[in-house]
Each structure stands twice: as C-alpha cells, then as structure tokens.
Design a protein around this motif. Structure first.
Motif, PDB file in Angstrom:
ATOM      1  N   GLU A 123      40.224  44.302  50.320  1.00 35.32           N
ATOM      2  CA  GLU A 123      40.512  44.868  49.078  1.00 35.32           C
ATOM      3  C   GLU A 123      42.053  44.883  48.817  1.00 35.32           C
ATOM      4  N   ALA A 164      32.951  48.931  44.246  1.00 33.76           N
ATOM      5  CA  ALA A 164      33.754  49.554  43.295  1.00 33.76           C
ATOM      6  C   ALA A 164      35.030  48.703  42.632  1.00 33.76           C
ATOM      7  N   LEU A 165      35.678  48.034  43.850  1.00 40.04           N
ATOM      8  CA  LEU A 165      36.663  47.122  43.536  1.00 40.04           C
ATOM      9  C   LEU A 165      36.203  45.736  42.932  1.00 40.04           C
ATOM     10  N   ASP A 167      33.508  45.674  40.860  1.00 38.49           N
ATOM     11  CA  ASP A 167      33.330  45.982  39.525  1.00 38.49           C
ATOM     12  C   ASP A 167      34.550  46.102  38.892  1.00 38.49           C
ATOM     13  N   ARG A 168      35.578  46.660  39.145  1.00 40.02           N
ATOM     14  CA  ARG A 168      36.807  46.941  38.631  1.00 40.02           C
ATOM     15  C   ARG A 168      37.300  45.500  38.021  1.00 40.02           C
ATOM     16  N   GLY A 171      35.543  43.557  36.094  1.00 37.76           N
ATOM     17  CA  GLY A 171      35.681  43.893  34.547  1.00 37.76           C
ATOM     18  C   GLY A 171      37.002  43.398  33.954  1.00 37.76           C
ATOM     19  N   TRP A 172      38.099  43.354  34.808  1.00 40.41           N
ATOM     20  CA  TRP A 172      39.466  42.938  34.474  1.00 40.41           C
ATOM     21  C   TRP A 172      39.235  41.216  33.984  1.00 40.41           C
TER      22      TRP A 172
END
Length: 183
Positions: A123, A164-165, A167-168, A171-172
C-alpha cells in the motif's frame, strides 16, 4: 505504447490529490500526521514525535527549509528504530512541495517507495510511487514521471494489492488517461 504511457503519466499530474492536504488524527487521540500516507506501526516513538512536532511548528511559520530538516531527522530516527518512515517521509515530501522543491519531494517519495518495497508494504509502495510520479510531472520531469507511472501500473496487477487501494489508484490513473486523451 511508449507514447500512451507518457500521456498517462503527463495527465497524472493534472489530477493528483493535493500534497498539502493533511488531516489530523487528533480526533482518535493520536498525533496529527497526514491523510496522504499514514504513519507505519510504531513509527511515531516519542523521539520521532519530538522532531515531527518541531517540523510542524516550523512549517506553520512557513520556515520550510528548517521544517524539512526536522522531518528528515524524524524519518532517520524512525528508520534507525527499525520502522518504515512512511508518515514522516510524507511530511518531508509535503514541506518540500510547499517550499517549491518538487524534485526534493519526489526524492522523498522515491526513497519511501524503495523502503516500502523492501519490507513488503504494498500500500505504501503504491501510494509513494503515485505521488513520486505526480511530483516529477509537476517538476517537468516527464521521463521520470512515465517510469514511475509504468511501475505503478505493473504493481497494480499484483493480486496482493488491497482491492480498495487498487480501485482508488486505478481510478486516478483512468481519470488521468481520460484527461490525456481529451488534450
């Protein structure tokens, strides 16, 4: 492919979250560090907190050079104590950014990337790569930015990255690609 990756990397600098956006964890009773990259477990020993506090005080008085030295000392102490200096490195990068030293900020994120990779913190590694790419782009260092963006894309393929990371950050990167395509 090389051009597409470069455009993706260039666009990354247009949509990255603000490096100066910090969030207090005082609500949880802990010391304020950041929202961009959190402090690692046990990183904030009393000695590290002392230097972080000095850095915060100096930064609040816009004495960014002195604040950078305090945060660098805090990070060095955290490393000496055997901890990943994630929160203190973020503070160091943020104060470099606020002082207009984008290359110094990127270097702090690059060092954190390497350290996170050595200890297996995917992460922190992914986030620090992203911010290093963004900072290099902001500094006009396209090839460095593209190299980090390519590394991040590869890392996001790992099955071990938290969903979740992934995906984030995906997305960026997707938003970055869309901005690049619209240009």
């Amino acid at each position: 492919m090389k051009t597409a990756m470069y455009l993706l990397a260039v666009a990354t600098l247009l949509v990255a979250p603000s490096l100066s956006a910090t969030q207090s964890s005082a609500q949880s009773g802990g010391p304020a560090i950041l929202s961009g990259i959190q402090a690692s477990a046990d990183e904030l020993s009393p000695e590290v907190q002392l230097y972080v506090g000095r850095g915060d005080e100096l930064a609040s008085r816009l004495r960014y050079g002195a604040a950078a030295r305090a945060y660098a000392r805090a990070a060095a102490i955290a490393r000496r104590e055997g901890h990943l200096a994630s929160g203190t490195s973020w503070k160091l990068a943020t104060v470099h950014y606020n002082n207009g030293n984008l290359v110094g900020a990127a270097a702090a994120m690059d060092q954190l990337t390497d350290e996170a990779a050595r200890v297996g913190d995917l992460e922190v590694e992914a986030l620090s790569i992203y911010y290093a790419a963004w900072l290099n782009g902001k500094a006009g260092r396209g090839p460095e930015m593209a190299a980090r963006a390519a590394r991040l894309v590869g890392l996001l393929r790992s099955q071990y990255i938290p969903v979740a990371l992934r995906d984030r950050l995906s997305g960026w990167l997707k938003t970055s690609a869309e901005v690049a395509a619209a240009r």
